[in-house]
Design an enzyme around this catalytic site. Structure first.
Site, mmCIF file in Angstrom:
data_model
loop_
_atom_site.group_PDB
_atom_site.id
_atom_site.type_symbol
_atom_site.label_atom_id
_atom_site.label_comp_id
_atom_site.label_asym_id
_atom_site.label_seq_id
_atom_site.Cartn_x
_atom_site.Cartn_y
_atom_site.Cartn_z
ATOM 1 N N ARG A 219 0.767 -0.963 0.026
ATOM 2 C CA ARG A 219 -0.048 0.118 -0.018
ATOM 3 C C ARG A 219 0.830 1.225 0.042
ATOM 4 N NH1 ARG A 219 -2.045 -3.303 3.838
ATOM 5 N NH2 ARG A 219 -4.003 -4.359 3.693
ATOM 6 N N LYS A 243 -1.780 -2.658 8.141
ATOM 7 C CA LYS A 243 -2.975 -2.302 8.794
ATOM 8 C C LYS A 243 -2.962 -2.988 10.293
ATOM 9 C CE LYS A 243 -6.299 -1.190 5.019
ATOM 10 N NZ LYS A 243 -7.348 -1.771 4.347
ATOM 11 N N HIS A 313 -2.670 2.135 -5.777
ATOM 12 C CA HIS A 313 -3.541 1.111 -5.598
ATOM 13 C C HIS A 313 -3.767 0.095 -6.787
ATOM 14 C CE1 HIS A 313 -5.096 -0.737 -1.798
ATOM 15 N NE2 HIS A 313 -6.124 -1.196 -2.619
ATOM 16 N N ARG A 316 -0.751 -2.034 -6.934
ATOM 17 C CA ARG A 316 -0.881 -3.085 -6.123
ATOM 18 C C ARG A 316 -1.953 -4.210 -6.837
ATOM 19 N NH1 ARG A 316 -0.946 -4.444 -0.506
ATOM 20 N NH2 ARG A 316 -3.321 -5.001 0.297
ATOM 21 N N HIS A 339 -3.421 -9.080 3.522
ATOM 22 C CA HIS A 339 -4.712 -9.330 3.773
ATOM 23 C C HIS A 339 -5.059 -10.338 4.857
ATOM 24 C CE1 HIS A 339 -5.793 -8.478 -0.750
ATOM 25 N NE2 HIS A 339 -5.624 -7.428 0.051
ATOM 26 N N TYR A 348 -8.930 -10.969 -6.937
ATOM 27 C CA TYR A 348 -7.632 -11.013 -7.913
ATOM 28 C C TYR A 348 -8.055 -12.435 -8.872
ATOM 29 C CZ TYR A 348 -5.845 -7.259 -5.255
ATOM 30 O OH TYR A 348 -5.869 -6.141 -4.825
#
Length: 367
Positions: A219, A243, A313, A316, A339, A348
């Site tokens: 990110r 995150k 993004h 990404r 994730h 994806y």
């Protein structure tokens, strides 16, 4: 700890004391106990202030007065204002999280939001670049020379101002620019002027930034948050803080290594100043490169190269899709992207299936 952003301060102050205390306590819980990002805390607190303001208008004076009807009334009102389905889902999640916390804290007799349904959101397939388009983008700095007007450029030596995180001047979208050496600059009689060392350093930084974004699929906030000590050049990996302050190790390839090495050796020293600290990527004034600036850098080079609108993004998305197209394991890609849920990575696979279907329709005799 302040729990209010500029958009929620006035409403927060207008709430009854018990409501204000609940907002502050919830913000502390999110940040210190749940370890949520500052962005998530701001969003959830803003949603809670909106909810409690709505509750006050319905006659509530304390969190204990909340019930399922008030929550549903608030969500319905948000939908009538044209809120996107993703926003409605976040608002419902904020209400459920607050209700659960308030019940555990003794502010609510029951968890009133437990039966609250989550609005279904439509997951759009991400737009990705082809591999050749990515190559064009990452090789743009120096080829599609952007103009310096309105973008992240060095200030006059000796007049550099200290820059705090989040205040580095973001560049304007880079206009279409001819390749270096093209007679195009009317101020120099048709000859393109040579760049000074600091401007060259910015181009070196931009190349390293683009290479690393695509190589790692990280990110933009993660890449801009990197320190020089987060790079292991021997193992060719970076240590990323993602995150929820979850740390992960992400590999990168030789092109990114060459670009980062060049930046560290010849670019970064040119821009470094008293406010640089250990930041890997620097703004033109020497402070840590801000994500907003980086987003505009990526978008500007994509426009200058004649590519579809692209963001960090988007790089990404492209990295993840190209990995899966190349045969990478889904769980490996999940780990690479950071994730927490495999479901976030599975989108994806849909992109790859769509490409497979398009190729089938184009090539199969009986498609």
């Amino acid at each position: 700890m302040s729990s209010r952003g500029p958009g929620t301060r006035a409403t927060h102050q207008a709430l009854p004391p018990a409501m204000r205390d609940a907002v502050d306590g919830f913000a502390v819980h999110l940040a210190q106990v749940r370890n949520r990002s500052a962005h998530t805390v701001r969003a959830y607190v803003a949603d809670l202030v909106s909810l409690l303001d709505h509750a006050v208008r319905m006659g509530c004076t304390a969190p204990a007065d909340l019930d399922l009807g008030v929550l549903r009334s608030w969500l319905a009102k948000q939908r009538t204002t044209g809120a996107a389905s993703s926003s409605s889902a976040r608002q419902a999640a904020a209400a459920r999280t607050f209700s659960g916390w308030a019940h555990r804290s003794g502010l609510l007799a029951t968890d009133v939001a437990a039966p609250l349904a989550t609005p279904k959101t439509r997951r759009e397939l991400p737009v990705v670049l082809r591999a050749d388009q990515v190559a064009t983008l990452v090789e743009s700095p120096g080829r599609n020379r952007p103009t310096t007007q309105g973008r992240d450029r060095p200030t006059t030596p000796g007049h550099d101002r200290p820059t705090t995180p989040g205040r580095d001047v973001p560049p304007a979208a880079l206009p279409d620019a001819p390749p270096a050496g093209t007679p195009s600059d009317p101020t120099t009689g048709g000859a393109t002027p040579e760049l000074d060392p600091a401007e060259e350093a910015v181009l070196v930084r931009d190349r390293a930034l683009l290479e690393l974004l695509y190589a790692t699929g990280a990110r933009i906030s993660e890449v801009c948050g990197l320190d020089t000590t987060d790079i292991d050049r021997e193992r060719r990996v970076i240590r990323v803080l993602g995150k929820g302050n979850r740390e992960r190790t992400v590999p990168y390839g030789l092109p990114a290594q060459r670009a980062v090495d060049r930046w560290l050796a010849a670019g970064r020293p040119e821009l470094a100043g008293p406010d640089s600290g250990r930041a890997l990527f620097l703004g033109a004034r020497g402070g840590r490169l801000h994500p907003t600036t980086a987003r505009r850098i990526v978008a500007g080079y994509a426009r200058a190269a004649g590519l579809p609108p692209t963001s960090p993004h988007g790089l990404r998305h492209s990295a993840a899709t190209h990995l899966l197209d190349g045969g990478a394991d889904l769980r490996a890609v999940q780990e690479l992207l950071g994730h927490s849920s495999l479901g976030s990575t599975q989108i994806y696979t849909h992109v790859s299936v769509e490409r497979l279907r398009a190729a089938y329709r184009q090539a199969h005799p009986r498609a």
